[in-house]
Design an enzyme around this catalytic site. Structure first.
Site, PDB file in Angstrom:
ATOM      1  N   TRP A   1       0.860  -1.191   0.000  1.00  0.00           N
ATOM      2  CA  TRP A   1       0.000   0.000   0.000  1.00  0.00           C
ATOM      3  C   TRP A   1       0.883   1.223   0.000  1.00  0.00           C
ATOM      4  O   TRP A   1       1.891   1.247   0.713  1.00  0.00           O
ATOM      5  CB  TRP A   1      -0.867  -0.023   1.267  1.00  0.00           C
ATOM      6  CG  TRP A   1      -1.722   1.175   1.501  1.00  0.00           C
ATOM      7  CD1 TRP A   1      -3.039   1.316   1.186  1.00  0.00           C
ATOM      8  CD2 TRP A   1      -1.335   2.415   2.118  1.00  0.00           C
ATOM      9  NE1 TRP A   1      -3.492   2.572   1.552  1.00  0.00           N
ATOM     10  CE2 TRP A   1      -2.448   3.264   2.131  1.00  0.00           C
ATOM     11  CE3 TRP A   1      -0.139   2.909   2.642  1.00  0.00           C
ATOM     12  CZ2 TRP A   1      -2.427   4.559   2.648  1.00  0.00           C
ATOM     13  CZ3 TRP A   1      -0.096   4.198   3.160  1.00  0.00           C
ATOM     14  CH2 TRP A   1      -1.247   5.003   3.161  1.00  0.00           C
TER      15      TRP A   1
ATOM     16  N   SER B   1       4.669  -6.111   2.445  1.00  0.00           N
ATOM     17  CA  SER B   1       3.818  -5.272   3.280  1.00  0.00           C
ATOM     18  C   SER B   1       2.350  -5.722   3.180  1.00  0.00           C
ATOM     19  O   SER B   1       2.028  -6.859   3.495  1.00  0.00           O
ATOM     20  CB  SER B   1       4.001  -3.804   2.877  1.00  0.00           C
ATOM     21  OG  SER B   1       3.455  -2.939   3.834  1.00  0.00           O
ATOM     22  N   THR B   2       1.451  -4.868   2.697  1.00  0.00           N
ATOM     23  CA  THR B   2       0.059  -5.275   2.497  1.00  0.00           C
ATOM     24  C   THR B   2      -0.031  -6.466   1.552  1.00  0.00           C
ATOM     25  O   THR B   2      -0.875  -7.354   1.727  1.00  0.00           O
ATOM     26  CB  THR B   2      -0.757  -4.103   1.943  1.00  0.00           C
ATOM     27  OG1 THR B   2      -0.748  -3.036   2.893  1.00  0.00           O
ATOM     28  CG2 THR B   2      -2.189  -4.503   1.652  1.00  0.00           C
TER      29      THR B   2
ATOM     30  N   ALA C   1       8.633  -7.909   4.876  1.00  0.00           N
ATOM     31  CA  ALA C   1       8.149  -6.781   5.690  1.00  0.00           C
ATOM     32  C   ALA C   1       6.621  -6.756   5.707  1.00  0.00           C
ATOM     33  O   ALA C   1       6.001  -5.715   5.525  1.00  0.00           O
ATOM     34  CB  ALA C   1       8.712  -5.462   5.163  1.00  0.00           C
TER      35      ALA C   1
ATOM     36  N   ASP D   1      12.405  -1.650  10.671  1.00  0.00           N
ATOM     37  CA  ASP D   1      11.181  -1.345   9.932  1.00  0.00           C
ATOM     38  C   ASP D   1      10.327  -0.400  10.774  1.00  0.00           C
ATOM     39  O   ASP D   1       9.848  -0.761  11.846  1.00  0.00           O
ATOM     40  CB  ASP D   1      10.421  -2.652   9.650  1.00  0.00           C
ATOM     41  CG  ASP D   1       9.293  -2.474   8.652  1.00  0.00           C
ATOM     42  OD1 ASP D   1       8.621  -1.427   8.687  1.00  0.00           O
ATOM     43  OD2 ASP D   1       9.058  -3.399   7.856  1.00  0.00           O
TER      44      ASP D   1
ATOM     45  N   HIS E   1      11.605  -0.640   5.938  1.00  0.00           N
ATOM     46  CA  HIS E   1      10.413  -1.280   5.389  1.00  0.00           C
ATOM     47  C   HIS E   1      10.539  -1.484   3.880  1.00  0.00           C
ATOM     48  O   HIS E   1      10.177  -2.535   3.356  1.00  0.00           O
ATOM     49  CB  HIS E   1       9.179  -0.430   5.701  1.00  0.00           C
ATOM     50  CG  HIS E   1       7.898  -1.068   5.300  1.00  0.00           C
ATOM     51  ND1 HIS E   1       7.421  -2.218   5.876  1.00  0.00           N
ATOM     52  CD2 HIS E   1       6.974  -0.717   4.363  1.00  0.00           C
ATOM     53  CE1 HIS E   1       6.269  -2.556   5.333  1.00  0.00           C
ATOM     54  NE2 HIS E   1       5.973  -1.662   4.407  1.00  0.00           N
TER      55      HIS E   1
END
Length: 274
Positions: free
Chosen positions: A29, A95-96, A120, A225, A254
């Site tokens: 995201w 991530s997302t 991450a 992160d 991140h």
């Protein structure tokens, strides 16, 4: 442009380059498949087929008002996989996108998948609750939503200029091209998708999903992160996964697939070949 139409009428853009064993990339995201440039080019050169969709509401996919939740994200990913008839695939999520991969495996099974990589990633749960005291307070994510709704362009400069890539750390030189590319990708997507997506990535609990994934999963996380804090994410996901492998990166931010692409790509390649 190559696109598919989902069952609920959403046009999903995807990249599909090369041949060989497919690697499917799920982005973070509020970005797009462009965030995987360093990985797409590297693995394409290694003889893999690389596939990378833009999530609904992000990048070149439809800016629809609804469906910005992990179940829809997973179903959209499944639609691309089935349309291309991908088999023996490796799914990589940042991530997302890591949450999307986990929910996809839990919701659609592992029959088409060989391995997965979480970079991450947001699982098992980002927000702080009674059962997740190490999470971030909900007020943090409420602030994200307010910024998206009122000053998205400014907010989307502040994140890459600062914590996303660790450019706010002493001795780290900001890279304007990386910052501008993050902003470009973010602003290409829709504000509604980005607003709702904050709830999706922060409040979705992936605990049971992780417990039920049987295939090998490499969990990669930097211990600096500032977006998805290490302690409540990487180690916990690896513990919950029956066949999880944790690889910790000292001082990595991140956005390490971009800032440390050479290290990340090499370690993923080793995992794929193991």
């Amino acid at each position: 442009m190559p696109t598919i139409i989902t069952k609920d009428g959403v046009e999903i853009f995807y990249k599909d380059w090369g041949s060989g064993q497919p690697i499917v990339f799920s982005h973070g995201w509020p970005l797009s498949s462009d965030d995987w440039d360093a990985q797409l080019m590297f693995f394409l050169a290694q003889g893999y087929r690389v596939v990378a969709p833009d999530r609904r509401g992000h990048g070149r996919s439809s800016q629809v008002a609804d469906g910005h939740d992990m179940d829809h994200y997973a179903d959209d990913l499944a639609a691309v996989v089935e349309h291309l008839d991908l088999r023996d695939a490796v799914h990589i999520g940042h991530s997302t996108g890591g949450g999307e991969v986990v929910r996809y495996l839990a919701r659609h099974g592992e029959s088409r998948v060989a391995k997965a990589v979480l970079i991450a990633a947001v699982p098992p749960l980002m927000v702080q609750t009674e059962s997740n005291p190490g999470g971030l307070p909900k007020s943090v994510f409420d602030g994200f939503q307010e910024s998206v709704a009122t000053n998205r362009a400014g907010f989307f400069r502040e994140l890459p200029e600062g914590p996303f890539y660790g450019f706010n750390r002493d001795g780290v030189e900001p890279v304007e091209g990386i910052i501008a590319n993050w902003w470009r990708q973010g602003m290409q997507g829709g504000a509604k998708a980005h607003y709702d997506g904050i709830v999706a990535f922060s409040q979705t609990d992936f605990t049971e999903d992780l417990k039920n994934i049987q295939l090998p999963v490499l969990v990669m996380h930097g211990d600096d992160d500032q977006i998805v804090p290490y302690a409540a994410a990487g180690p916990r996901s690896a513990e919950l996964l029956p066949n999880g492998i944790l690889k910790t990166y000292k001082g990595f931010p991140h956005g390490m697939p971009t800032t440390h692409a050479d290290v990340i790509n090499a370690d993923i390649l080793e995992f794929l070949r193991s």
